[in-house]
Design a protein around this motif. Structure first.
Motif, short mmCIF file in Angstrom:
data_model
loop_
_atom_site.label_atom_id
_atom_site.label_comp_id
_atom_site.label_asym_id
_atom_site.label_seq_id
_atom_site.Cartn_x
_atom_site.Cartn_y
_atom_site.Cartn_z
N GLY A 74 0.80 -1.22 0.00
CA GLY A 74 0.00 0.00 0.00
C GLY A 74 0.83 1.27 0.00
N ILE A 75 0.12 2.39 -0.05
CA ILE A 75 0.79 3.69 -0.01
C ILE A 75 1.48 3.88 1.33
N PRO A 126 -6.41 8.51 -4.66
CA PRO A 126 -5.59 7.38 -4.22
C PRO A 126 -5.81 6.09 -5.00
N THR A 127 -7.05 5.84 -5.45
CA THR A 127 -7.31 4.58 -6.15
C THR A 127 -6.62 4.51 -7.50
N ASP A 147 -3.53 5.33 -7.87
CA ASP A 147 -2.11 5.04 -7.62
C ASP A 147 -1.88 3.53 -7.64
N PHE A 204 -1.97 1.66 -4.27
CA PHE A 204 -3.16 1.68 -3.42
C PHE A 204 -3.58 0.26 -3.03
N TYR A 205 -3.89 0.07 -1.74
CA TYR A 205 -4.23 -1.25 -1.19
C TYR A 205 -5.71 -1.25 -0.80
N GLN A 206 -6.53 -1.98 -1.54
CA GLN A 206 -7.98 -1.93 -1.37
C GLN A 206 -8.49 -2.75 -0.18
N THR A 212 -11.84 5.08 0.36
CA THR A 212 -10.80 6.11 0.44
C THR A 212 -10.84 6.96 -0.82
N LEU A 224 -6.08 10.91 0.46
CA LEU A 224 -5.19 10.28 1.44
C LEU A 224 -3.96 11.14 1.69
#
Length: 357
Positions: free
Chosen positions: A86-87, A103-104, A106, A109-111, A121, A124
């Motif tokens: 993730g970020i 953020p999505t 990027d 990004f970790y969902q 999100t 961020l």
């Protein structure tokens, strides 16, 4: 409302961090510091959610959520973010703050966190917590209320991260100073000052709830010959190594160990029984009997003391003692005295043995 790990859990997590920070002199409640920091960050940078993550003590590069607020916040504390994930994982890895209002989009990004909290999100802001230029955690805010995050929000969150890092050190330095005052400088075991207070507390607790308690009084045999032959420097190293061994063996039984003085050691095991205490006493005796103590002279020459020292061990359980009408302090004095007497009886019977009161 902020969800947070317990104070003890936080202390365990930040203990490795505290060793890399400058000294300080007062103690703060870590749980209060964490929740206050997140509350202040939320008030100055209005947002829907936020989290604090710290370095995982056992998984290199991983982060663990220690406190969160916002939708689904109660599900996050204790959750582990694998290394580089993730970020937040990238900010932790690089030490470079990150701001995004998309953020999505990027690649990092970790969902899974959104799925866990059922919270989307949309913007961020993440800043690293640093000690001497090394990342030790991250502070993140999600979904800025208004027009998205701005540079001034990032600058403000950096201030909060510095405050939090310093506050962690305040608490841990105070805890370290407390530990130093209660530990024996040579062996790292507790000293007699701590032993007295701890034993009195445990006796009071065990008497109140009708639990038993065991106490071992251990004195080294033939230790004077070690000092006479090799000198006090080697003797001190031998005491330190034996103390380490005693602590390592006794910890498996939930014992609290102290160096009582000279070459004497005491182990206290609350909520124990005679079978457990006998097993521990014999384990300590055998460990010391078989010990190969590696020491070094002032010139750096290695000396191995192989099977030169044994131990006479006295054991007593609280249930063996008449405690009616005794205060916990009086019971403590009596328990130590009879365990000491049992140890001397072990010496009189030939040393290197366990003797029960």
């Amino acid at each position: 409302m902020t969800s947070c790990l317990s104070t003890e859990e936080l202390r365990d997590l930040i203990r490795p961090i505290a060793t890399r920070l400058p000294g300080a002199q007062s103690e703060l409640c870590m749980r209060e510091v964490v929740t206050e920091t997140l509350a202040c960050a939320q008030s100055f940078v209005p947002c829907e959610a936020g989290s604090l993550m710290l370095s995982h003590p056992d998984e290199e590069g991983a982060l663990i959520f220690v406190a969160s607020f916002g939708m689904g916040a109660s599900k996050l504390p204790g959750t582990i973010l694998p290394a580089g994930t993730g970020i937040a994982g990238q900010v932790y890895k690089t030490g470079v703050p990150f701001l995004t209002n998309s953020p999505t989009a990027d690649n990092n990004f970790y969902q899974e966190i959104d799925r866990l909290t059922a919270h989307k999100t949309e913007s961020l802001l993440v800043v690293p917590l640093s000690a001497f230029g090394e990342s030790v955690g991250v502070l993140s805010l999600l979904n800025r209320i208004g027009d998205g995050f701005k540079q001034q929000d990032l600058d403000l969150l950096k201030v909060f991260s510095q405050y939090l890092t310093q506050s962690m050190q305040l608490m841990m330095e105070a805890k370290r100073q407390e530990d130093v005052a209660l530990k024996d400088h040579l062996t790292g075991l507790y000293n007699d000052r701590y032993l007295y207070s701890y034993l009195a507390r445990m006796i009071k607790d065990c008497l109140e709830y009708q639990h038993d308690l065991g106490l071992i009084f251990l004195d080294l045999d033939h230790f004077k010959a070690v000092v006479d032959t090799h000198g006090h420097l080697i003797g001190s190293q031998a005491l330190a190594e034996i103390g380490r061994m005693i602590g390592q063996v006794a910890s498996k039984y939930g014992a609290v160990c102290a160096r009582y003085g000279g070459d004497e050691y005491v182990a206290v095991v609350p909520h124990s029984d005679t079978a457990t205490m006998n097993e521990l006493a014999e384990s300590l005796r055998r460990t010391i009997e078989a010990a190969e103590l590696v020491c070094k002279t002032e010139a750096g020459q290695k000396i191995v003391l192989e099977r030169m020292v044994t131990a006479s061990v006295g054991v007593v359980c609280l249930s063996q003692m008449p405690t009616d009408g005794l205060s916990s302090e009086s019971a403590r004095q009596q328990l130590i005295r009879v365990a000491d007497e049992a140890m001397y009886k072990a010496k009189a019977l030939g040393k290197n043995r366990v003797h029960w009161y």
